[in-house]
Scaffold this active site. Sequence first.
Site, PDB file in Angstrom:
ATOM      1  N   LYS A 217       0.831  -1.200   0.000  1.00  0.00           N
ATOM      2  CA  LYS A 217       0.000   0.000   0.000  1.00  0.00           C
ATOM      3  C   LYS A 217       0.862   1.245   0.000  1.00  0.00           C
ATOM      4  O   LYS A 217       1.508   1.571   0.985  1.00  0.00           O
ATOM      5  CB  LYS A 217      -0.911   0.020   1.228  1.00  0.00           C
ATOM      6  CG  LYS A 217      -1.849   1.227   1.216  1.00  0.00           C
ATOM      7  CD  LYS A 217      -1.975   1.843   2.591  1.00  0.00           C
ATOM      8  CE  LYS A 217      -2.725   3.131   2.483  1.00  0.00           C
ATOM      9  NZ  LYS A 217      -1.911   4.186   1.766  1.00  0.00           N
TER      10      LYS A 217
ATOM     11  N   GLU B 137      10.118   2.033  10.255  1.00  0.00           N
ATOM     12  CA  GLU B 137      11.057   3.110   9.926  1.00  0.00           C
ATOM     13  C   GLU B 137      10.281   4.408  10.050  1.00  0.00           C
ATOM     14  O   GLU B 137       9.459   4.716   9.186  1.00  0.00           O
ATOM     15  CB  GLU B 137      11.569   2.933   8.497  1.00  0.00           C
ATOM     16  CG  GLU B 137      12.202   1.594   8.212  1.00  0.00           C
ATOM     17  CD  GLU B 137      13.573   1.474   8.858  1.00  0.00           C
ATOM     18  OE1 GLU B 137      14.144   0.387   8.836  1.00  0.00           O
ATOM     19  OE2 GLU B 137      14.062   2.491   9.397  1.00  0.00           O
TER      20      GLU B 137
ATOM     21  N   CYS C 113      13.537  11.665   5.740  1.00  0.00           N
ATOM     22  CA  CYS C 113      13.631  11.428   7.190  1.00  0.00           C
ATOM     23  C   CYS C 113      15.068  11.521   7.672  1.00  0.00           C
ATOM     24  O   CYS C 113      15.334  11.616   8.855  1.00  0.00           O
ATOM     25  CB  CYS C 113      13.066  10.072   7.520  1.00  0.00           C
ATOM     26  SG  CYS C 113      13.907   8.832   6.588  1.00  0.00           S
TER      27      CYS C 113
ATOM     28  N   GLU D   4       9.331  16.975  14.775  1.00  0.00           N
ATOM     29  CA  GLU D   4       9.611  16.770  13.348  1.00  0.00           C
ATOM     30  C   GLU D   4       8.746  17.709  12.505  1.00  0.00           C
ATOM     31  O   GLU D   4       7.524  17.710  12.630  1.00  0.00           O
ATOM     32  CB  GLU D   4       9.326  15.329  12.953  1.00  0.00           C
ATOM     33  CG  GLU D   4       9.633  15.078  11.471  1.00  0.00           C
ATOM     34  CD  GLU D   4       9.313  13.675  11.040  1.00  0.00           C
ATOM     35  OE1 GLU D   4       8.157  13.245  11.174  1.00  0.00           O
ATOM     36  OE2 GLU D   4      10.231  12.992  10.556  1.00  0.00           O
TER      37      GLU D   4
END
Length: 482
Positions: free
Chosen positions: A172, A247, A281, A385
Site C-alpha cells: 500500500k 522506519e 527522514c 519533526e
Amino acid sequence: MEPLLNFIDGTFVPAEGGETLNTVNPATGEVITTLPRSKASDVNAATRAALNAAPAWSATTMDERIRWLDTIAQALEDDAETVARLESMDTGKPIGLARNVDAARSVANFRFFASHGRQHTEPTFADHGAVNHVHRSPVGCVGLITPWNLPLYLLTWKVAPALLMGNTIVAKPSELTPMTANHLASVMQRIGFPKGVFNLVHGLGPEVGQAIVEHPEIRGISFTGGTSTGRIVAASAAPMFKKMSLELGGKNATVVLEDAPLDDIMDGLVRASFTNSGQVCLCGSRILVHASLYETFKHRFIRAVEHLIVGDPSLESTTMGSVISKAHQEKVESYIRLAREEGGRILTGGVANEAPVEHVSPEGAFLRPTVIEGLSHTSRTATEEIFGPVVTLHVFHDDDEAVMMANATEYGLAGSVWCNDGERGHALAQRLDTGIVWVNTWLNRDLRTPFGGVKQSGVGREGGAWSLNFFSEVTNICVQDP
Ligand code: TXE
C-alpha cells in the site's frame, strides 16, 4: 491520465466499492488522475491472491527469484525517464532529483538484492557429533506500507528483499503518491511476473493500511512513515505477534566542529538540510555549530541556501520544488510561526506570503528554504519533526555539549558530524543516540549496511542481511550422527 487501479492477482481492477480519490500535482494544484479508495474487502482479495500464489513462489529457487529481480531492475531502468516524470509530478520534487535519486535507486534496490542473494549462504554449526543447519524460509504474505516522500525508492527497498526471500506481497503506497507504485505493477504485468505474488491496494491509511496490519494471514509488516502512525501500526500488529519493521520519523542533528573546513563542506550541509524540500527522514533539521565558527558559518550557509533554485519541478534547472501538499505547507508554516513565538529569528525564507517563490502556480505548495537562529535546543521547533524546508541553528562550546544537544529529542534516526579529523568525528558519532551517523558526508548509502533508528524513530533495521533476516523465518535443524 488513465485512472489508477489496484493490482490484484496480476490484473488491474477498481476498488470493489467503486469509490475513488484524487491524486494532485502539488506544484500546480491540478488533479492528475484518480486512485481507488479501497476498503478491507479489497485487502482481503489481494491477500487471497497472495496466499494462492505463495506455494509456487516459495517453491522457486533463490536463483530463479534473483533472475526475476534482475528482470524487474532492467525494465525499471528502461522506464527510468517515465518513472522520474511520474514521481516528479506526483511529489513536486525536481525532475533532476526524481531521476538521479528516486528512479535510479529503485533500479539499484532490485539489482543490489539480486547480487546480495547470490552471496546468501545458510550457516552450519558443528559440535559434539552434531551439525546444526540454519535454514531460512519465507515469512509468508507480507504487508508493505510506504510514505509519500520517496515513493518508489522506499517501496522497492522493501519489495526486492521480500521477493528474494520467497514472500508474496500486499503493498500500500501513500494515497498522496500512487503513480510510480502503479508503474511498478505495470512492469510486473509486462514482464509476465507470476500473478498474485505482488499485489497493490490503493487507499487511505486507516481504511487500507489498517486492514493490512490487522489481516490475520499477513504475517509481517514493513512500515515506513510517521511516528504517530507507526504507533498505531504497532498497537495492532504486536498483539498478533507479527514481524514488524518500523522506519519512522526523525529530527536529525548536523554537528559542525570547530575545525570543519567550511568551504569544502557547505554544499554537503545544504544538501543534508534541504534535499527534497527537507522531506527526507534523514535530513539534518538542526545544525549545531561550535561557537568559534558560528558567525562565519551562518553567513556562508545563508549565502549557499539562497543559491538554491526554488521553482517549477519540471525544469531541469530547479533544485528545490514544492512540498507534498498545501496541507503540508500549512503544517510547515505553522512551525515557522511557532519558531517566532519561541524567540527564533528567521535568517532567510519564511512563510509563503513573506518569502514568495516566483514563476510558479499560485495553487502550488511552495516554500523557500528557511533558516532560523536563536531558539533553545529544547524548544518545540527544535525538537518536533517538521519534515519540510526548515532548519534551526544552535551554538555549542565543546563536544560534550554538542552530544547532549544532539541527543535531546525523542527521535534517534540519523545525524552527521563535520570536522577535519575523521577519527575525532567517528568518536563523537559513537556518542550520538541514533541508528545512522555520517562523518563528513551525508546520504552516502551502502545498501549492505543496517538502516533504521532508535527511540521514536522506529524498531528494527532494513538493508543488506538485515532485510533478508526480516523477510524470512529461521529454523535451526540439528542433525546428530547416528
Ligand atoms: O507518513 P504517514 P507520511 C516519515 C517521515 C514523516 C512521514 C511522512 O519522518 O514523518 O514518514 O510520510 C499509511 N494503519 N518517514 O506522511 O502518514 C499511509 O496511508 C496503517 C520516515 O506518508 O505515517 C501511508 O501509506 N497504515 C522514513 C503510510 O502509512 C496507515 C523515511 C505512511 O503514512 C495508517 C521516510 C494506519 N492507521 C519518511 N495511517 C524512515 N525512517 O526511513 C496511515 N497509514
